[in-house]
Design a protein around this motif. Structure first.
Motif, PDB file in Angstrom:
ATOM      1  N   GLY A 591       0.807  -1.217   0.000  1.00 48.09           N
ATOM      2  CA  GLY A 591       0.000   0.000   0.000  1.00 48.09           C
ATOM      3  C   GLY A 591       0.839   1.266   0.000  1.00 48.09           C
ATOM      4  N   ARG A 592       1.971   1.230  -0.713  1.00 46.04           N
ATOM      5  CA  ARG A 592       2.835   2.412  -0.737  1.00 46.04           C
ATOM      6  C   ARG A 592       2.907   2.998  -2.133  1.00 46.04           C
ATOM      7  NH1 ARG A 592       6.309   2.824   3.851  1.00 46.04           N
ATOM      8  NH2 ARG A 592       7.401   4.457   2.754  1.00 46.04           N
ATOM      9  N   GLU A 593       2.847   4.317  -2.208  1.00 47.38           N
ATOM     10  CA  GLU A 593       3.041   4.972  -3.484  1.00 47.38           C
ATOM     11  C   GLU A 593       4.541   5.013  -3.771  1.00 47.38           C
ATOM     12  OE1 GLU A 593       0.401   8.493  -5.084  1.00 47.38           O
ATOM     13  OE2 GLU A 593       2.116   9.285  -3.982  1.00 47.38           O
ATOM     14  N   ILE A 594       4.920   4.656  -4.983  1.00 48.33           N
ATOM     15  CA  ILE A 594       6.338   4.695  -5.352  1.00 48.33           C
ATOM     16  C   ILE A 594       6.511   5.610  -6.561  1.00 48.33           C
ATOM     17  CG2 ILE A 594       8.330   3.339  -6.107  1.00 48.33           C
ATOM     18  CD1 ILE A 594       7.065   0.930  -4.777  1.00 48.33           C
ATOM     19  N   HIS A 603       7.673   7.434 -13.212  1.00 51.93           N
ATOM     20  CA  HIS A 603       6.671   6.378 -13.095  1.00 51.93           C
ATOM     21  C   HIS A 603       6.073   6.529 -11.702  1.00 51.93           C
ATOM     22  CE1 HIS A 603       8.331   4.071 -16.583  1.00 51.93           C
ATOM     23  NE2 HIS A 603       9.421   4.744 -16.235  1.00 51.93           N
ATOM     24  N   LEU A 604       4.800   6.799 -11.636  1.00 52.36           N
ATOM     25  CA  LEU A 604       4.160   6.893 -10.330  1.00 52.36           C
ATOM     26  C   LEU A 604       3.314   5.642 -10.154  1.00 52.36           C
ATOM     27  CD1 LEU A 604       3.922   8.697  -7.851  1.00 52.36           C
ATOM     28  CD2 LEU A 604       1.819   9.628  -8.835  1.00 52.36           C
ATOM     29  N   LEU A 605       3.753   4.790  -9.218  1.00 54.01           N
ATOM     30  CA  LEU A 605       3.109   3.496  -9.064  1.00 54.01           C
ATOM     31  C   LEU A 605       2.211   3.505  -7.833  1.00 54.01           C
ATOM     32  CD1 LEU A 605       6.529   2.583  -9.787  1.00 54.01           C
ATOM     33  CD2 LEU A 605       4.903   1.057 -10.900  1.00 54.01           C
ATOM     34  N   THR A 606       0.930   3.243  -8.065  1.00 52.86           N
ATOM     35  CA  THR A 606      -0.038   3.207  -6.978  1.00 52.86           C
ATOM     36  C   THR A 606      -0.909   1.974  -7.146  1.00 52.86           C
ATOM     37  OG1 THR A 606      -0.203   5.575  -7.482  1.00 52.86           O
ATOM     38  CG2 THR A 606      -1.553   4.745  -5.675  1.00 52.86           C
ATOM     39  N   ASP A 607      -1.027   1.203  -6.082  1.00 54.91           N
ATOM     40  CA  ASP A 607      -1.922   0.043  -6.064  1.00 54.91           C
ATOM     41  C   ASP A 607      -1.758  -0.851  -7.300  1.00 54.91           C
ATOM     42  OD1 ASP A 607      -3.772  -1.524  -4.787  1.00 54.91           O
ATOM     43  OD2 ASP A 607      -5.477  -0.586  -5.803  1.00 54.91           O
ATOM     44  N   GLY A 608      -0.522  -1.091  -7.680  1.00 49.16           N
ATOM     45  CA  GLY A 608      -0.249  -2.043  -8.744  1.00 49.16           C
ATOM     46  C   GLY A 608      -0.325  -1.489 -10.161  1.00 49.16           C
ATOM     47  N   CYS A 610       0.767   1.823 -13.030  1.00 48.52           N
ATOM     48  CA  CYS A 610       1.730   2.896 -13.228  1.00 48.52           C
ATOM     49  C   CYS A 610       1.184   3.947 -14.189  1.00 48.52           C
ATOM     50  CB  CYS A 610       3.042   2.341 -13.793  1.00 48.52           C
ATOM     51  SG  CYS A 610       4.274   3.638 -14.001  1.00 48.52           S
ATOM     52  N   THR A 611       1.556   5.203 -13.928  1.00 51.01           N
ATOM     53  CA  THR A 611       1.099   6.294 -14.784  1.00 51.01           C
ATOM     54  C   THR A 611       1.634   6.190 -16.216  1.00 51.01           C
ATOM     55  OG1 THR A 611       2.938   7.556 -13.886  1.00 51.01           O
ATOM     56  CG2 THR A 611       0.763   8.033 -12.983  1.00 51.01           C
ATOM     57  N   CYS A 612       2.622   5.351 -16.449  1.00 51.12           N
ATOM     58  CA  CYS A 612       3.172   5.254 -17.805  1.00 51.12           C
ATOM     59  C   CYS A 612       2.340   4.309 -18.666  1.00 51.12           C
ATOM     60  CB  CYS A 612       4.631   4.787 -17.775  1.00 51.12           C
ATOM     61  SG  CYS A 612       4.822   3.030 -17.445  1.00 51.12           S
ATOM     62  N   GLY A 613       1.383   3.634 -18.049  1.00 51.38           N
ATOM     63  CA  GLY A 613       0.580   2.698 -18.818  1.00 51.38           C
ATOM     64  C   GLY A 613       1.420   1.569 -19.399  1.00 51.38           C
ATOM     65  N   ASP A 614       2.521   1.258 -18.756  1.00 53.09           N
ATOM     66  CA  ASP A 614       3.433   0.177 -19.162  1.00 53.09           C
ATOM     67  C   ASP A 614       4.078   0.371 -20.524  1.00 53.09           C
ATOM     68  OD1 ASP A 614       2.866  -0.956 -16.765  1.00 53.09           O
ATOM     69  OD2 ASP A 614       1.375  -2.362 -17.559  1.00 53.09           O
TER      70      ASP A 614
END
Length: 616
Positions: A591-594, A603-608, A610-614
Motif C-alpha cells: 500500500g505504498r506509493e512509489i 513512473h508513479l506506481l499506486t496500487d499495482g 503505473c502512470t506510464c501505462g506500461d
DNA sequence: GTAGGGTTAG
C-alpha cells in the motif's frame, strides 16, 4: 558644437563620466546630430557622440557619426577609430566593425580586443580565434581583457588543441591568476570536459569572487557531476561565498539532476530570503527543479506567479507535464501558450514527447501536422523521433518504419531503438526483424537490442529464434553503461549499483528484499528472466534480478520511511521491465506509493498500476 | 576604451 551641448567633458571626474555621457546623449543625440551636419566637429564631439551611441546601442545614429567623419574628411586617431569598432561591435554590426578595424593604419590592443569580443559575443568563435591569431602575428601583445575574451571563444568553438596553446600563452604572460582570465580559463576546461584542470586553475586563484565560484560549480554541473557540484557549493557557501542569481540557477540544475527536493526547497527559501529582483532564468530553473523532483504542483505555482515568462518557461512546464505522463495538461498548456508566446522547436519537442508519454497519440500527430503545415517549422531529428514514438505506441509500426525511411535524416540507434521497443509491445515480428537488423549492424555490442529482439520472438512463441538470438548475443562482447539508482533520505543520498556490496546496511537490505520477494510472489509476481543478459541458469538469473539497483533503492526506502510516505527513487538509465513490475507489486502489497524517476520520465506506481501505462 | 559564470531540449 551642438553635438555635446551643455556638457563639458574635461570638468567631469572620470568615474562619473559614463553616466554623464548617457545623460548628455539623451539630451543631444536627436537634435545634435542634425545640427552637426553643416560644421566641422572636434575630437571631443565625436568621442561624446560615439559614447552616447555605444551606451544606447544606437546603430543608426552611430552610422551617422561615422558618415559625418567621412564627409568631413576627418581622419580619426587610433582612439576614435577604436571607439567606432566598439560601437559597431556592441550594436552587432560586426562587418562594419571589421571594416573600420581593417581600415585603421594602426591598431592597439583595445581595437583588436573589442573586435574579438564582438565576434565572441555573437557566437562567431572561429572568427574570434582567427582574429586573435592575426593580432599575435601583427605583433600586438594581448592583455587580460584579450585573454578573458579569447578563452570564452575557445570554450565556444570547442577546439581542444587550441585550448592548450592559449593556456600556455596565458601562463607565460602570468595572467593565469587574474580573476577574469582565471575564471574564463577554468570555464573553458570545464566545458571541454577536463574538470580536473578546471579545478586546478580554480584552486590556484589568489582570490575568488561570485563568478569564479559559479563557474567551477557550473563545471561540475554541466558534466553531470551533481553530487560534487552540491558539495562544492556547500563548502564555498559556508566559507562565505556571495551568491547571485546565476549561482542559484546553476545550483538548481544540479539539484534537478539529483532530484533532491529537500535541498531544492532550501535553496528556493534562500533565494526568497535574498529578495533578489525577478529573473526569468532563475524562475525557469525552479520550475525545472520542482518538476524533476516530482513536485509538479510546485512547478506550476512558480510558473503561475511569474510576471513575465519566456518560451523556456513554457517549455520547462510542458516538459514537466510530459515527464509525469499528464498528456492532457501538455496539450491544454500548449494551447494557452500559443495565445501568448511563439512556440519554438523545443516546444514542439516537448508537446510531441508529452503526448507520447501521456498516451495521446492522435492529439500529438494532429499537432505535428498542424505545425509542419502552418509554420514551416524547422524540424530536427528529435522531432521525428517523437513522431516515430507516437506511431509506434499506437501500433502503426509500418507507418513508423516508412517515416524513418522518408525523413531527411540518417536514423540514429535511438530512433531504431524506439521502434524496436514498440515492436516488442505490439509483438510485431516482421517489422521487428527489419529494425533489429539495422540496430545490430549499427551497434553490435549493445546487448539491449538482442534482448528486445529475443523478447519479441518469445512473445510470439518462436522459441528457436529466441535461442538463436541469445546465442548470438553471447558471442559478442557487450558493454553496458553501469546502472545506478539512488534515494534521498534526510538529505543523505544513498546510491546503489547492481548487486551492490558497498552499502553499510547491505545485510539488512538483503534480508528485507527476500521478505518482499516472498510476499509479492504470493501476490502473483513472476520474475522476467529475459531481463538478465548473462548466460546462467534460471535460479542464478532470479538472484541477479534481485540485485538490480532500483530494487535495492526501493527496498531501502521501504525500510526507512514511515507508512503512507511516497518512496522516491531515481535511476540514471531507463528502468528495467522486471524492476517496474517489482515496484508495481510492492505498491500494491504494501500500500505504498512509489515514484520512480528514470532517464526519461516519472513512473508513479499506486496500487499495482503505473502512470506510464506500461509503455516507456 | 576592450573582459569571466546561467535556464527548457539533445
Amino acid at each position: 558644437m551642438l553635438l555635446t551641448r551643455g556638457f563639458r567633458r574635461a570638468a567631469v571626474p572620470r568615474l562619473a563620466r559614463r553616466d554623464m555621457c548617457g545623460a548628455a546623449a539623451r539630451r543631444t543625440t536627436a537634435s545634435g546630430l542634425v545640427a552637426v551636419a553643416g560644421g566641422g566637429a572636434s575630437f571631443h564631439d565625436y568621442d561624446a557622440a560615439i559614447t552616447a551611441c555605444v551606451e544606447r546601442r544606437a546603430l543608426k545614429q552611430g552610422r551617422q557619426v561615422h558618415a559625418h567623419m567621412v564627409t568631413a574628411r576627418y581622419r580619426p586617431p587610433v582612439y576614435l577609430a577604436t571607439r567606432l569598432v566598439i560601437m559597431y561591435a556592441r550594436c552587432c554590426a560586426l562587418d562594419d566593425a571589421r571594416n573600420v578595424l581593417d581600415g585603421m593604419p594602426e591598431r592597439n590592443v583595445v581595437s583588436w580586443t573589442a573586435m574579438i569580443s564582438g565576434y565572441s559575443q555573437s557566437g562567431r568563435h572561429v572568427e574570434a580565434l582567427q582574429l586573435f591569431i592575426r593580432m599575435l602575428r601583427a605583433g600586438c601583445k594581448p592583455n587580460e581583457f584579450t585573454f578573458a575574451t579569447v578563452l570564452t571563444s575557445c570554450s565556444g568553438s570547442q577546439s581542444i588543441h587550441q585550448v592548450k596553446q592559449v593556456h600556455s600563452l596565458v601562463a607565460k604572460t602570468n595572467f593565469e591568476s587574474h580573476m577574469f582570465v582565471g575564471s574564463s580559463l577554468l570555464d573553458m576546461y570545464a566545458k571541454a570536459g577536463n574538470i580536473q584542470e578546471a579545478r586546478r586553475v580554480f584552486d590556484m586563484l589568489p582570490e575568488r569572487d561570485t563568478v569564479s565560484c559559479t563557474a567551477i560549480i557550473s563545471g561540475y554541473a554541466q558534466l553531470g557531476l551533481d553530487d560534487e557540484a552540491l558539495d562544492l557549493f556547500r563548502q564555498l557557501y559556508s566559507a562565505g561565498m556571495q551568491c547571485n542569481y546565476v549561482t542559484f540557477t546553476t545550483l538548481l540544475t544540479s539539484l534537478s539532476g539529483l532530484a533532491s527536493l529537500d535541498y531544492g526547497k532550501q535553496v528556493h527559501g534562500l533565494i526568497l530570503r535574498k529578495e533578489l529582483p525577478f529573473f526569468v532564468v532563475l524562475q525557469n530553473s525552479l520550475i525545472d527543479m520542482y518538476s524533476k523532483c516530482g513536485k509538479l504542483l510546485y512547478s506550476r505555482r512558480v510558473f503561475d506567479h511569474m510576471p513575465q515568462r519566456s518560451a523556456i518557461s513554457w517549455n520547462a512546464m510542458l516538459m514537466g507535464y510530459g515527464r509525469h505522463g499528464i498528456g492532457h495538461e501538455v496539450v491544454q498548456l500548449f494551447r494557452t501558450m500559443t495565445e501568448e508566446v511563439k512556440p519554438d522547436s523545443v516546444t514542439l519537442l516537448a508537446v510531441l514527447s508529452g503526448c507520447s508519454h501521456g498516451g495521446l497519440v492522435d492529439e500529438g500527430l494532429d499537432i505535428f501536422d498542424l505545425i509542419v503545415k502552418e509554420q514551416n517549422a524547422v524540424l530536427s531529428i528529435g522531432h521525428y523521433g517523437c513522431v516515430i514514438d507516437l506511431l509506434g505506441r499506437s501500433g502503426r509500426l509500418q507507418k513508423a518504419l516508412d517515416l524513418i525511411q522518408d525523413m531527411p535524416f540518417e536514423p540514429t540507434p535511438a530512433i531504431w531503438g524506439s521502434l524496436l521497443g514498440a515492436c516488442r509491445v505490439h509483438v510485431n515480428v516482421s517489422v521487428g526483424e527489419v529494425v533489429a537488423q539495422k540496430l545490430l549492424d549499427m551497434e553490435p555490442g549493445n546487448a539491449g537490442n538482442y534482448v528486445i529482439l529475443s523478447n519479441i520472438y518469445a512473445a510470439a512463441g518462436m522459441w528457436k529464434d529466441v535461442f538463436r538470438v541469445r546465442n548470438l548475443m553471447l558471442e559478442k562482447t557487450v558493454t553496458k553503461e553501469p546502472g545506478q539508482s539512488w534515494i534521498i533520505l534526510d538529505k543523505v543520498i544513498h546510491t546503489f549499483r547492481s548487486s551492490d556490496r558497498l552499502h553499510p546496511r547491505k545485510k539488512d537490505i538483503d534480508a528485507k528484499i527476500k521478505e518482499i520477494y516472498v510476499d509479492i510472489r504470493a501476490a502473483g509476481f513472476v520474475p522476467d528472466l529475459s531481463c538478465v543478459l548473462h548466460d546462467v541458469d534460471d535460479e542464478q538469473k532470479e538472484r541477479m534480478l534481485l540485485g538490480h539497483s532500483e530494487k535495492l533503492a526501493v527496498t531501502f526506502g521501504l525500510m526507512n520511511t514511515p507508512p503512507g510516505l511516497t518512496i522516491r527513487v531515481m535511476k540514471n538509465l531507463r528502468i528495467c521491465v522486471d524492476c517496474h513490475n517489482f515496484a508495481k507489486f510492492v505498491s500494491k502489497v504494501y500500500g505504498r506509493e512509489i515514484s520512480l524517476r528514470d532517464k526519461n520520465r516519472f513512473h508513479l506506481l499506486t496500487d499495482g498500476a503505473c502512470t506510464c501505462g506500461d509503455y516507456w
